[in-house]
Write an enzyme that holds these catalytic residues in place. Structure first.
Site, PDB file in Angstrom:
ATOM      1  N   TYR A  56       0.863  -1.174   0.000  1.00  0.00           N
ATOM      2  CA  TYR A  56       0.000   0.000   0.000  1.00  0.00           C
ATOM      3  C   TYR A  56       0.900   1.225   0.000  1.00  0.00           C
ATOM      4  O   TYR A  56       1.815   1.320   0.821  1.00  0.00           O
ATOM      5  CB  TYR A  56      -0.886  -0.012   1.250  1.00  0.00           C
ATOM      6  CG  TYR A  56      -1.791   1.190   1.391  1.00  0.00           C
ATOM      7  CD1 TYR A  56      -2.914   1.346   0.575  1.00  0.00           C
ATOM      8  CD2 TYR A  56      -1.523   2.178   2.335  1.00  0.00           C
ATOM      9  CE1 TYR A  56      -3.745   2.450   0.707  1.00  0.00           C
ATOM     10  CE2 TYR A  56      -2.361   3.278   2.477  1.00  0.00           C
ATOM     11  CZ  TYR A  56      -3.466   3.405   1.655  1.00  0.00           C
ATOM     12  OH  TYR A  56      -4.289   4.490   1.794  1.00  0.00           O
TER      13      TYR A  56
ATOM     14  N   LYS B  86       4.947   9.530   8.514  1.00  0.00           N
ATOM     15  CA  LYS B  86       4.729   9.057   9.886  1.00  0.00           C
ATOM     16  C   LYS B  86       5.760   9.612  10.874  1.00  0.00           C
ATOM     17  O   LYS B  86       5.591  10.706  11.375  1.00  0.00           O
ATOM     18  CB  LYS B  86       4.651   7.529   9.916  1.00  0.00           C
ATOM     19  CG  LYS B  86       3.498   7.017   8.998  1.00  0.00           C
ATOM     20  CD  LYS B  86       3.101   5.619   9.278  1.00  0.00           C
ATOM     21  CE  LYS B  86       2.156   5.046   8.230  1.00  0.00           C
ATOM     22  NZ  LYS B  86       0.744   5.202   8.523  1.00  0.00           N
TER      23      LYS B  86
ATOM     24  N   ASP C 223       9.284   2.615  -0.417  1.00  0.00           N
ATOM     25  CA  ASP C 223       8.276   3.287   0.403  1.00  0.00           C
ATOM     26  C   ASP C 223       8.587   2.931   1.859  1.00  0.00           C
ATOM     27  O   ASP C 223       8.245   1.852   2.338  1.00  0.00           O
ATOM     28  CB  ASP C 223       6.876   2.806  -0.004  1.00  0.00           C
ATOM     29  CG  ASP C 223       5.791   3.411   0.868  1.00  0.00           C
ATOM     30  OD1 ASP C 223       6.101   3.961   1.942  1.00  0.00           O
ATOM     31  OD2 ASP C 223       4.611   3.309   0.475  1.00  0.00           O
TER      32      ASP C 223
HETATM   33  N1  HOZ Z   1      -4.078   3.331   5.883  1.00  0.00           N
HETATM   34  C1  HOZ Z   1      -3.600   3.457   7.213  1.00  0.00           C
HETATM   35  C2  HOZ Z   1      -3.007   2.191   7.705  1.00  0.00           C
HETATM   36  N2  HOZ Z   1      -2.116   1.525   6.850  1.00  0.00           N
HETATM   37  C3  HOZ Z   1      -4.703   3.865   8.153  1.00  0.00           C
HETATM   38  C4  HOZ Z   1      -4.611   5.284   8.496  1.00  0.00           C
HETATM   39  C5  HOZ Z   1      -5.649   5.742   9.515  1.00  0.00           C
HETATM   40  O1  HOZ Z   1      -6.757   5.256   9.526  1.00  0.00           O
HETATM   41  O2  HOZ Z   1      -5.330   6.630  10.280  1.00  0.00           O
END
Ligand code: HOZ
Length: 430
Positions: free
Chosen positions: A145, A268, A240
């Protein structure tokens, strides 16, 4: 465990926010129909909800909180920054300091641009790779992802996998044809794609430790092999490291493995819990970005002084107090405890761990790619999730995510988690 105040907020929220949440997995939709708890505050390893419940937190904002919630000193740093103004839309010395630190810590980064999120970082990196190579195709791995840019919502992990829509509506078919998917950890498949279309491939983008189909570490030699084949074919390799950057180690996965990607995406931890991402890498590639070069990329809030101050706090703290030994010890302790539970209960489950991130798959395994990961019993995972929550422990509300340990967690809390895990496994699998 979802209290009346959270339920009421959820009802209200659903009227004005799709599914009541601002990011899909937060809705708890794949683990039942209770809706989420609503957070009021957080401290150290704990979240506190609107009903006064506390949760030992293994989501940690999905990765940024390397030192836990509200780590000592961060609030003071941010208060000082707020007092100097919240956004300038103009260059600052703080950005220079952060960029220098990133370039010092992440081996492949010679130049870096700050953006507002990991999604912006990956979208910009791919545009840059296309601009640099004058090629169109991007190769990604199934179940990885890279945020919600159009190019990546093809066989995507995280929320896409969680809700069974890995190929998003709204992405034109023409766009999807420019993304080529290969199974993660399958070097032969990667080589075959290059044999067929090598001259058209601008870049390969991957998570060097996958974290969004659950945690899946790279097979021995895989990353090295991908580096070789991209280099040979004149395609860029984009790591990534939005999750793994400053978490796997201060130099990310690339620092641990000694592999030099052409571009790296970060997010992050470099925002310390505020919205920030970054992409950086080879000087000759980065110099293609506007206004030096023809690849456009911009942002009103890029390099925002609050986010940059939080990022500097994180990187300075990593330098002065590297948390990696402690995180490895806590991770290993949790892994051993969970493995012992699995064995004593006679279950066939798979635990994948890379340092302070881990995923317990309700699946006999092994789990080396998205096909393996998708064999998991998600209904059993949902029962497990709620059984953990009832014991005051918050793990990600999806089988296809990671558990994050922070340096604010303690051995006692890990032991409490192991005990809760045993109870929850017994309940979820009975
Ligand atoms: N797509 C995020 C986890 N891989 C979730 C982000 C969120 O809901 O804060």
């Amino acid at each position: 465990m979802i209290g009346p105040r959270s339920r009421q907020l959820y009802e209200q929220a659903r009227r004005v926010i799709p599914a009541g949440v601002n990011s899909p997995v937060r809705a708890f939709g794949s683990v039942g129909d209770t809706g989420p708890f609503f957070v009021e505050r957080a401290e150290g390893a704990y979240l506190f909800d609107a009903d006064g419940n506390s949760y030992l937190d293994y989501v940690c904002s999905w990765g940024p909180l390397l030192f836990g919630h509200n780590p000592p000193g961060l609030a003071a740093v941010l208060n000082r920054a707020v007092g100097r103004g919240t956004s300038y839309g103009a260059a600052t010395g703080l950005e220079v300091e952060l960029a220098e630190k990133i370039a010092l810590m992440v081996p492949s980064i010679q130049m870096v641009r700050l953006v507002n999120s990991g999604t912006e970082a990956t979208m910009s990196a791919v545009r840059l790779a296309r601009g640099f190579t004058a090629r169109k195709l991007v190769v990604k791995c199934e179940g990885c992802y890279h945020g919600h840019g159009d190019a990546f919502l093809v066989k995507a992990g995280s929320g896409g996998a969680t809700f069974g829509v890995p190929d998003s509506a709204g992405v034109p078919a023409e766009q999807s044809t420019l993304t080529v998917n290969v199974p993660y950890n399958d070097l032969a498949a990667m080589e075959a794609v290059f044999a067929a279309s090598g001259k058209e491939i601008a870049a390969v983008i991957l998570e060097p430790v996958a974290g969004n189909m659950g945690v899946v570490p790279p097979a021995r030699g895989y990353l090295e092999g991908v580096r070789r084949v991209t280099e040979k074919n004149g395609a860029l390799l984009i790591f990534d490291e939005v999750i793994s950057g400053f978490r796997a180690g201060s130099g990310g996965v690339q620092g641990l493995f000694g592999i030099t990607p052409d571009l790296t995406c970060l997010g992050k931890i470099i925002g310390g819990g505020l919205p920030m991402g970054a992409f950086g890498g080879r000087r000759d590639v980065m110099e293609m970005i506007s206004p030096l070069g023809p690849v456009y990329q911009a942002g009103t809030l890029a390099g925002n002084p609050l986010a940059v101050s939080a990022g500097l706090y994180m990187l300075r703290r990593i330098e002065s107090e590297p948390p990696y030994e402690k995180l490895e010890q806590l991770g290993a302790r949790l892994e051993q405890g969970i493995r012992a539970n699995i064995e004593s209960l006679g279950l066939k489950l798979t635990l994948n761990r890379a340092g302070s991130v881990l995923t317990l798959f309700f699946n006999p395994g092994p789990v080396n790619d998205f096909t393996d990961s998708k064999k998991s019993d998600t209904a059993a995972f949902g029962r497990y999730f709620h059984a953990m929550l009832e014991q005051g422990i918050f793990v990600a509300p999806s089988q296809y995510e990671a558990m994050f340990i922070s340096a604010a967690h303690t051995e006692q809390e890990i032991d409490r988690t192991v005990e809760a895990n045993r109870n929850a496994l017994a309940k979820a699998t009975s």
